[in-house]
Design a protein around this motif. Sequence first.
Motif, mmCIF file in Angstrom:
data_model
loop_
_atom_site.group_PDB
_atom_site.id
_atom_site.type_symbol
_atom_site.label_atom_id
_atom_site.label_comp_id
_atom_site.label_asym_id
_atom_site.label_seq_id
_atom_site.Cartn_x
_atom_site.Cartn_y
_atom_site.Cartn_z
ATOM 1 N N GLY A 71 0.793 -1.250 -0.270
ATOM 2 C CA GLY A 71 0.035 0.043 0.018
ATOM 3 C C GLY A 71 0.807 1.405 0.117
ATOM 4 N N LEU A 72 2.063 1.220 0.227
ATOM 5 C CA LEU A 72 2.999 2.444 0.190
ATOM 6 C C LEU A 72 2.850 2.812 -1.410
ATOM 7 C CD1 LEU A 72 5.968 0.999 2.201
ATOM 8 C CD2 LEU A 72 4.243 2.858 3.091
ATOM 9 N N ARG A 73 2.878 4.177 -1.396
ATOM 10 C CA ARG A 73 3.096 4.863 -2.817
ATOM 11 C C ARG A 73 4.591 4.991 -3.034
ATOM 12 N NH1 ARG A 73 2.716 10.798 -4.640
ATOM 13 N NH2 ARG A 73 2.216 10.496 -6.768
ATOM 14 N N LEU A 74 5.097 4.693 -4.318
ATOM 15 C CA LEU A 74 6.536 4.607 -4.508
ATOM 16 C C LEU A 74 6.667 5.620 -5.763
ATOM 17 C CD1 LEU A 74 9.448 3.268 -4.597
ATOM 18 C CD2 LEU A 74 8.498 1.618 -6.200
ATOM 19 N N GLY A 75 8.109 6.657 -5.743
ATOM 20 C CA GLY A 75 8.515 7.234 -6.480
ATOM 21 C C GLY A 75 9.937 6.912 -6.826
ATOM 22 N N VAL A 76 10.523 6.800 -8.154
ATOM 23 C CA VAL A 76 12.038 6.393 -8.055
ATOM 24 C C VAL A 76 12.524 7.482 -9.321
ATOM 25 C CG1 VAL A 76 13.293 4.826 -9.359
ATOM 26 C CG2 VAL A 76 11.420 4.071 -8.063
ATOM 27 N N ARG A 77 13.717 8.144 -8.799
ATOM 28 C CA ARG A 77 14.387 9.141 -9.438
ATOM 29 C C ARG A 77 15.601 8.467 -10.120
ATOM 30 N NH1 ARG A 77 16.361 14.066 -6.220
ATOM 31 N NH2 ARG A 77 18.342 13.174 -6.338
ATOM 32 N N LEU A 180 5.563 12.628 -2.238
ATOM 33 C CA LEU A 180 6.799 12.255 -3.114
ATOM 34 C C LEU A 180 7.287 13.246 -3.825
ATOM 35 C CD1 LEU A 180 5.634 8.639 -3.808
ATOM 36 C CD2 LEU A 180 7.195 9.170 -2.131
ATOM 37 N N GLU A 181 6.437 13.683 -4.820
ATOM 38 C CA GLU A 181 7.223 14.688 -5.857
ATOM 39 C C GLU A 181 8.044 15.974 -5.276
ATOM 40 O OE1 GLU A 181 3.443 13.039 -7.490
ATOM 41 O OE2 GLU A 181 4.179 13.658 -5.526
ATOM 42 N N ASP A 182 7.346 16.387 -4.290
ATOM 43 C CA ASP A 182 8.401 17.495 -3.404
ATOM 44 C C ASP A 182 9.579 16.920 -2.979
ATOM 45 O OD1 ASP A 182 6.443 19.360 -4.292
ATOM 46 O OD2 ASP A 182 5.081 19.382 -2.348
ATOM 47 N N VAL A 183 9.427 15.804 -2.470
ATOM 48 C CA VAL A 183 10.604 15.475 -1.608
ATOM 49 C C VAL A 183 11.719 14.871 -2.517
ATOM 50 C CG1 VAL A 183 11.538 13.565 -0.088
ATOM 51 C CG2 VAL A 183 9.320 14.675 0.318
ATOM 52 N N ASP A 216 18.030 18.106 -14.761
ATOM 53 C CA ASP A 216 16.694 17.689 -14.813
ATOM 54 C C ASP A 216 16.706 16.099 -14.907
ATOM 55 O OD1 ASP A 216 15.441 20.066 -15.226
ATOM 56 O OD2 ASP A 216 15.506 19.685 -17.618
ATOM 57 N N LEU A 217 16.004 15.513 -13.840
ATOM 58 C CA LEU A 217 16.269 13.885 -13.785
ATOM 59 C C LEU A 217 14.850 13.063 -13.942
ATOM 60 C CD1 LEU A 217 18.472 13.786 -10.501
ATOM 61 C CD2 LEU A 217 19.257 13.707 -12.741
ATOM 62 N N ALA A 218 14.939 12.097 -14.708
ATOM 63 C CA ALA A 218 13.698 11.545 -14.934
ATOM 64 C C ALA A 218 13.140 10.663 -13.638
ATOM 65 C CB ALA A 218 13.960 10.394 -16.145
ATOM 66 N N ALA A 219 12.025 10.750 -13.612
ATOM 67 C CA ALA A 219 11.203 10.142 -12.329
ATOM 68 C C ALA A 219 10.128 9.312 -12.781
ATOM 69 C CB ALA A 219 11.126 10.874 -11.324
ATOM 70 N N THR A 220 9.487 8.303 -12.015
ATOM 71 C CA THR A 220 8.339 7.683 -11.992
ATOM 72 C C THR A 220 7.612 7.762 -10.739
ATOM 73 O OG1 THR A 220 9.187 5.461 -11.785
ATOM 74 C CG2 THR A 220 9.076 6.264 -14.157
ATOM 75 N N PHE A 221 6.353 7.836 -10.676
ATOM 76 C CA PHE A 221 5.355 7.734 -9.637
ATOM 77 C C PHE A 221 4.206 6.929 -9.700
ATOM 78 C CE2 PHE A 221 7.679 12.030 -9.976
ATOM 79 C CZ PHE A 221 8.089 12.106 -8.677
ATOM 80 N N ASP A 222 4.083 6.248 -8.593
ATOM 81 C CA ASP A 222 2.643 5.593 -8.502
ATOM 82 C C ASP A 222 1.505 6.742 -8.696
ATOM 83 O OD1 ASP A 222 3.977 3.230 -7.996
ATOM 84 O OD2 ASP A 222 3.190 3.110 -6.048
ATOM 85 N N ASP A 223 0.774 6.241 -9.618
ATOM 86 C CA ASP A 223 -0.592 7.168 -9.841
ATOM 87 C C ASP A 223 -1.586 6.444 -10.482
ATOM 88 O OD1 ASP A 223 -2.127 9.373 -10.788
ATOM 89 O OD2 ASP A 223 -0.547 10.820 -11.336
ATOM 90 N N ARG A 247 0.373 -1.881 -11.585
ATOM 91 C CA ARG A 247 0.141 -0.494 -10.959
ATOM 92 C C ARG A 247 0.274 0.429 -11.998
ATOM 93 N NH1 ARG A 247 5.693 1.874 -9.116
ATOM 94 N NH2 ARG A 247 7.139 0.413 -9.976
ATOM 95 N N ARG A 248 -0.514 1.534 -11.738
ATOM 96 C CA ARG A 248 -0.516 2.702 -12.865
ATOM 97 C C ARG A 248 0.715 3.511 -12.229
ATOM 98 N NH1 ARG A 248 -3.333 1.990 -17.595
ATOM 99 N NH2 ARG A 248 -3.522 4.234 -17.872
ATOM 100 N N ILE A 249 1.621 3.831 -13.424
ATOM 101 C CA ILE A 249 2.752 4.769 -13.092
ATOM 102 C C ILE A 249 2.391 6.179 -13.956
ATOM 103 C CG2 ILE A 249 4.159 3.162 -12.376
ATOM 104 C CD1 ILE A 249 5.622 3.561 -14.939
ATOM 105 N N ARG A 250 3.042 7.099 -13.358
ATOM 106 C CA ARG A 250 3.492 8.333 -14.463
ATOM 107 C C ARG A 250 4.678 8.833 -14.477
ATOM 108 N NH1 ARG A 250 3.722 13.314 -11.921
ATOM 109 N NH2 ARG A 250 2.751 12.529 -10.041
ATOM 110 N N HIS A 251 5.120 9.518 -15.632
ATOM 111 C CA HIS A 251 6.529 9.510 -15.970
ATOM 112 C C HIS A 251 6.615 11.174 -15.706
ATOM 113 C CE1 HIS A 251 7.634 5.629 -17.349
ATOM 114 N NE2 HIS A 251 6.474 5.540 -17.842
ATOM 115 N N ALA A 252 7.766 11.406 -15.237
ATOM 116 C CA ALA A 252 7.750 12.905 -15.005
ATOM 117 C C ALA A 252 9.417 13.421 -15.127
ATOM 118 C CB ALA A 252 7.510 13.449 -13.696
ATOM 119 N N TRP A 253 9.547 14.713 -15.120
ATOM 120 C CA TRP A 253 11.095 15.023 -14.947
ATOM 121 C C TRP A 253 11.101 15.937 -13.616
ATOM 122 C CZ3 TRP A 253 15.323 13.997 -17.760
ATOM 123 C CH2 TRP A 253 14.938 13.255 -19.149
ATOM 124 N N LEU A 254 12.173 16.177 -12.902
ATOM 125 C CA LEU A 254 12.269 16.804 -11.800
ATOM 126 C C LEU A 254 13.431 17.851 -11.924
ATOM 127 C CD1 LEU A 254 11.534 14.184 -9.214
ATOM 128 C CD2 LEU A 254 10.001 15.775 -10.220
#
Length: 284
Positions: A71-77, A180-183, A216-223, A247-254
């Motif tokens: 149940g934890l939400r995961l983000g990976v950079r 997750l996104e802010d951290v 700029d670094l690529a990241a993915t988030f549970d979404d 699981r559904r994920i979203r790709h992003a740049w940070l």
Amino acid sequence: MPADPTPAPDPRDEEQAVLVLRLAGPLQSWGDRSAFNRRDSRPQPTKSGVIGLLAAAAGRPREADIKDLVGLRLGVRIDQPGTLLRDYHTVSDYRGRPLPQAGVNAKGVQKPTSPAKDTHVTHRYYLQDAVFVAAVQGPAALVTALAEAIRRPAFPLALGRRSCVPTQPIALGEVRDGTLEDVLAEEPWQAGKAAKQAYRRRAEQGAEPFSPHRIDLAATFDDPSGDDTLQDVPRSFDPRERGFSTRRIRHAWLDVPTGLAPSATTTQPAAAAGGHDPFALLGW
């Protein structure tokens, strides 16, 4: 008429916290569809791999319930993507006998290969010198307990496979507040010294102006509304009940601070805030 029992609290209503992990080592391997003689690795940590690391740190046996961890939400950079290594193996019986196959007979004895095979060939894939920053968000009490477990793990920790030992530190500071996104956007770049030096040289000598203080670094988030799907959520780590869901994920740049100090030779002006350099990860 008896009153209805009080419903169980929704974990999403509890106070939330974020644990930040640095996943780095000489080798990593994050398989999600490997089978038989070919063992692949995804280009970044899987949810199954991260949950397995947390469960090992907490001392949970393979048969333990892991619903709270799932149940934890995961983000990976991706701080340093690394390079792919193929490890070529040949397997044979030291006694000179033909190798058995994976299937077993009614008595549980492995069947012989037909036609007889004296050698098996296997391919195992690893990521070399990769660095990831993974963050998990969930109930504060659970996340705080996991942070303490990571610092004093009950079982040895691994980066996907048991042979892939992580370097220290794994936990980056104390648990955090926020999303997750802010951290992940605030955590400084964790790449190795060589990658940072190459980035600085490009900032000082490159033809395109950009800031040596941000990257700029690529990241993915549970979404739940993400536009991509991964089948890497474990139902159990029990060898007799292994299985995975999606699981559904979203790709992003940070836009992340590099942590590089200013250099006297830097002559290029900083890029506009929020700008994206598509070649940053290549070190050009």
